[in-house]
Design a protein around this motif. Structure first.
Motif, PDB file in Angstrom:
ATOM      1  N   ARG A 181     -59.302  10.830  63.605  1.00 16.03           N
ATOM      2  CA  ARG A 181     -57.963  11.049  64.633  1.00 16.03           C
ATOM      3  C   ARG A 181     -58.387  12.694  64.572  1.00 16.03           C
ATOM      4  NH1 ARG A 181     -53.083   8.295  64.650  1.00 16.03           N
ATOM      5  NH2 ARG A 181     -52.914  10.509  64.991  1.00 16.03           N
ATOM      6  N   GLY A 198     -61.095  14.440  63.703  1.00 15.78           N
ATOM      7  CA  GLY A 198     -61.967  14.807  64.736  1.00 15.78           C
ATOM      8  C   GLY A 198     -62.805  14.912  65.968  1.00 15.78           C
ATOM      9  N   SER A 199     -61.647  15.828  66.745  1.00 13.59           N
ATOM     10  CA  SER A 199     -61.840  16.107  67.813  1.00 13.59           C
ATOM     11  C   SER A 199     -61.456  16.870  67.510  1.00 13.59           C
ATOM     12  CB  SER A 199     -60.412  15.809  69.185  1.00 13.59           C
ATOM     13  OG  SER A 199     -59.446  15.584  68.191  1.00 13.59           O
ATOM     14  N   GLU A 200     -61.032  17.893  66.742  1.00 19.36           N
ATOM     15  CA  GLU A 200     -60.829  19.015  66.286  1.00 19.36           C
ATOM     16  C   GLU A 200     -61.862  20.072  65.394  1.00 19.36           C
ATOM     17  OE1 GLU A 200     -56.069  20.951  66.465  1.00 19.36           O
ATOM     18  OE2 GLU A 200     -56.248  18.531  66.354  1.00 19.36           O
ATOM     19  N   ARG A 245     -65.068  14.648  61.949  1.00 19.44           N
ATOM     20  CA  ARG A 245     -65.651  13.404  63.120  1.00 19.44           C
ATOM     21  C   ARG A 245     -66.889  12.722  62.010  1.00 19.44           C
ATOM     22  NH1 ARG A 245     -66.002  16.239  67.145  1.00 19.44           N
ATOM     23  NH2 ARG A 245     -67.745  17.063  67.045  1.00 19.44           N
TER      24      ARG A 245
END
Length: 206
Positions: free
Chosen positions: A46, A48-50, A55
């Motif tokens: 959740r 991992g995109s930032e 990630r």
């Protein structure tokens, strides 16, 4: 501030705490590690995109969830007087593999938490994440290197030294697991403060 960090951070913390706890009755692990790894993977991905480290940690946690499935029924319990060297070699190798992969997971998570703390301007958590990552990595490395020396030591000596190392590693992991909960609280307090500041102009007009 992004309030969506709170639940994933807590999920990571609770998941890894579940992995750390081991309750075996009649040879069955009633707190299976794969459930904890799945929780940690979900929370990490959740974020991992930032944060790239999160990630990678999430992907590794999913892998650990799969690899840890056999441990539910694996006979880790034994009589200390018999000596750990009496365990089947595949069981010993499996345990060391899990320790190594778990150590990498903790290091990745500490790296991700350090990045998140930097973005949240939580400098104390940022510095602690780096220090606890190094401490945990050092202890895990020493345990992995020391393990084969069981064959050259008296059984009691090996249990004292290795058991002490495992205890220290557990303490180091508990210290690391405090960080996601602390960071979640930092995010919550700052979100609450920002919400209060946004309401103040409307209160003055009214």
């Amino acid at each position: 501030m992004n309030v969506s960090w709170r639940k994933p951070l807590r999920r990571i913390g609770w998941g890894l705490l579940l992995v750390l706890l081991d309750v075996r009755i009649a040879g069955i692990d009633w707190l299976p590690d794969f459930v904890g790894y799945m929780m940690a993977a979900s929370g990490s991905l959740r974020l991992g995109s930032e944060f790239p480290a999160m990630r990678r940690a999430g992907r590794l946690a999913w892998g650990l969830a799969a690899v840890s499935l056999p441990a539910v029924l694996m006979p880790y319990t034994m009589n200390p007087t018999e000596g750990i060297s009496q365990l089947p070699l595949p069981v010993q190798l499996y345990g060391q593999l899990m320790l190594a992969l778990h150590a990498v997971l903790i290091m990745l998570l500490c790296t991700g938490l350090r990045e998140a703390a930097s973005k949240a301007k939580a400098r104390d958590i940022q510095h602690q994440a780096g220090g606890r990552r190094t401490f945990y990595a050092l202890l895990a490395f020493v345990l992995l290197v020391f393990y084969p020396f069981q064959f050259n030591l008296e059984e009691l000596q090996w249990w004292v030294w290795y058991g002490g190392g495992v205890l220290l590693l557990g303490i180091a992991e508990l210290l690391a697991l405090r960080l996601p909960f602390r960071l979640a609280r930092v995010r919550r307090h700052r979100v609450d403060k920002e919400a209060t500041r946004r309401r103040q102009p409307y209160d003055h007009h009214s």
